[in-house]
Scaffold this motif. Structure first.
Motif, PDB file in Angstrom:
ATOM      1  N   ALA A  21       0.764  -1.351  -0.085  1.00 30.02           N
ATOM      2  CA  ALA A  21       0.039  -0.084  -0.118  1.00 30.02           C
ATOM      3  C   ALA A  21       1.017   1.336   0.118  1.00 30.02           C
ATOM      4  N   ILE A  22       2.202   1.314   0.769  1.00 26.37           N
ATOM      5  CA  ILE A  22       2.703   2.500   0.840  1.00 26.37           C
ATOM      6  C   ILE A  22       4.206   2.352   0.286  1.00 26.37           C
ATOM      7  N   GLY A  23       4.565   1.231  -0.387  1.00 27.34           N
ATOM      8  CA  GLY A  23       5.743   0.950  -0.771  1.00 27.34           C
ATOM      9  C   GLY A  23       6.143   1.724  -2.041  1.00 27.34           C
ATOM     10  N   GLY A  24       7.586   1.812  -2.585  1.00 25.83           N
ATOM     11  CA  GLY A  24       7.968   2.469  -3.754  1.00 25.83           C
ATOM     12  C   GLY A  24       8.568   3.634  -3.246  1.00 25.83           C
ATOM     13  N   ARG A  25       9.037   4.524  -4.334  1.00 28.51           N
ATOM     14  CA  ARG A  25       9.580   5.664  -3.888  1.00 28.51           C
ATOM     15  C   ARG A  25       8.730   6.802  -3.629  1.00 28.51           C
ATOM     16  N   TRP A  26       7.661   6.785  -4.082  1.00 27.09           N
ATOM     17  CA  TRP A  26       6.971   8.141  -4.102  1.00 27.09           C
ATOM     18  C   TRP A  26       5.664   8.038  -3.203  1.00 27.09           C
ATOM     19  N   LYS A  27       5.203   6.837  -2.734  1.00 27.84           N
ATOM     20  CA  LYS A  27       3.798   7.036  -1.905  1.00 27.84           C
ATOM     21  C   LYS A  27       4.254   7.449  -0.653  1.00 27.84           C
ATOM     22  N   VAL A  28       5.501   7.247   0.020  1.00 28.33           N
ATOM     23  CA  VAL A  28       5.348   7.726   1.458  1.00 28.33           C
ATOM     24  C   VAL A  28       5.612   9.329   1.109  1.00 28.33           C
ATOM     25  N   LEU A  29       6.463   9.864   0.257  1.00 26.38           N
ATOM     26  CA  LEU A  29       6.491  11.228   0.275  1.00 26.38           C
ATOM     27  C   LEU A  29       5.230  11.803  -0.177  1.00 26.38           C
ATOM     28  N   ILE A  30       4.449  11.343  -0.858  1.00 28.74           N
ATOM     29  CA  ILE A  30       3.219  11.829  -1.139  1.00 28.74           C
ATOM     30  C   ILE A  30       2.460  12.031   0.307  1.00 28.74           C
ATOM     31  N   LEU A  31       2.240  10.800   0.889  1.00 29.08           N
ATOM     32  CA  LEU A  31       1.694  10.856   2.150  1.00 29.08           C
ATOM     33  C   LEU A  31       2.292  11.903   3.054  1.00 29.08           C
ATOM     34  N   ARG A  32       3.868  12.094   3.304  1.00 33.45           N
ATOM     35  CA  ARG A  32       4.395  13.112   4.001  1.00 33.45           C
ATOM     36  C   ARG A  32       3.749  14.458   3.590  1.00 33.45           C
ATOM     37  N   GLU A  33       3.394  14.905   2.255  1.00 34.53           N
ATOM     38  CA  GLU A  33       2.976  16.173   1.985  1.00 34.53           C
ATOM     39  C   GLU A  33       1.483  16.329   2.332  1.00 34.53           C
ATOM     40  N   LEU A  34       0.702  15.238   2.338  1.00 36.20           N
ATOM     41  CA  LEU A  34      -0.522  15.450   2.660  1.00 36.20           C
ATOM     42  C   LEU A  34      -0.785  15.382   4.263  1.00 36.20           C
ATOM     43  N   PHE A  35       0.049  14.762   4.823  1.00 35.40           N
ATOM     44  CA  PHE A  35      -0.206  14.959   6.198  1.00 35.40           C
ATOM     45  C   PHE A  35      -0.158  16.487   6.745  1.00 35.40           C
ATOM     46  N   GLU A  36       0.357  17.343   6.015  1.00 28.64           N
ATOM     47  CA  GLU A  36       0.345  18.684   6.163  1.00 28.64           C
ATOM     48  C   GLU A  36      -0.914  19.211   5.892  1.00 28.64           C
ATOM     49  N   GLY A  37      -1.705  18.689   4.945  1.00 29.93           N
ATOM     50  CA  GLY A  37      -2.864  19.240   4.618  1.00 29.93           C
ATOM     51  C   GLY A  37      -3.460  19.099   3.197  1.00 29.93           C
TER      52      GLY A  37
END
Length: 113
Positions: A21-37
C-alpha cells in the motif's frame, strides 16, 4: 510449533500488505505532503522533485483506489482537483513516524561503524 508458523505467516502477510500500500519511492513522500494538509496536483508535483506528472498521477490513482487518499474535483474552469488523506490514510501517521525514528537510529548506528 504449527501455531507459531501460522502466526508468523499472518504477520508476514499483513506486513506485505502494508508495504504494497505504501511501498515504492513516491507514496511515502506523497503521504508526507498530505499529512500537512490538502494539496492540489501542482503543489504535490512541485514538492516532489524528480517525479513526472505521469508517475504522480499513477501513484495518486493507486492510493485513491486503496482508500488512502480522497480526490475532490471542483467543476470550474480551469479544473481544480484537491487531494487529502482519508481516515485510513491518516492512520498511517504513527507507522511513518515509527519508520522515521527507526531510520534515524539506523543512520546513527551506521555512522558509529
Amino acid at each position: 510449533m504449527e501455531k507459531a508458523k501460522q502466526t508468523e505467516d499472518r504477520l508476514s502477510c499483513a506486513v506485505e500488505s502494508t508495504i504494497e500500500a505504501i511501498g515504492g519511492r513516491w507514496k511515502v513522500l506523497i503521504l508526507r505532503e498530505l499529512f500537512e494538509g490538502v494539496k492540489r496536483f501542482g503543489q504535490l508535483h512541485r514538492a516532489l522533485r524528480g517525479i513526472t506528472q505521469k508517475m504522480l498521477t499513477q501513484q495518486l490513482r493507486e492510493m485513491e483506489s486503496d482508500g488512502l487518499i480522497h480526490r475532490e474535483v471542483y467543476l470550474q474552469v480551469p479544473p481544480k482537483v484537491e487531494y487529502s488523506l482519508t481516515p485510513l490514510g491518516e492512520s498511517l501517521k504513527p507507522v511513518l513516524d515509527a519508520m522515521d525514528a527507526w531510520g534515524k537510529h539506523y543512520l546513527a548506528q551506521k555512522g558509529e561503524q
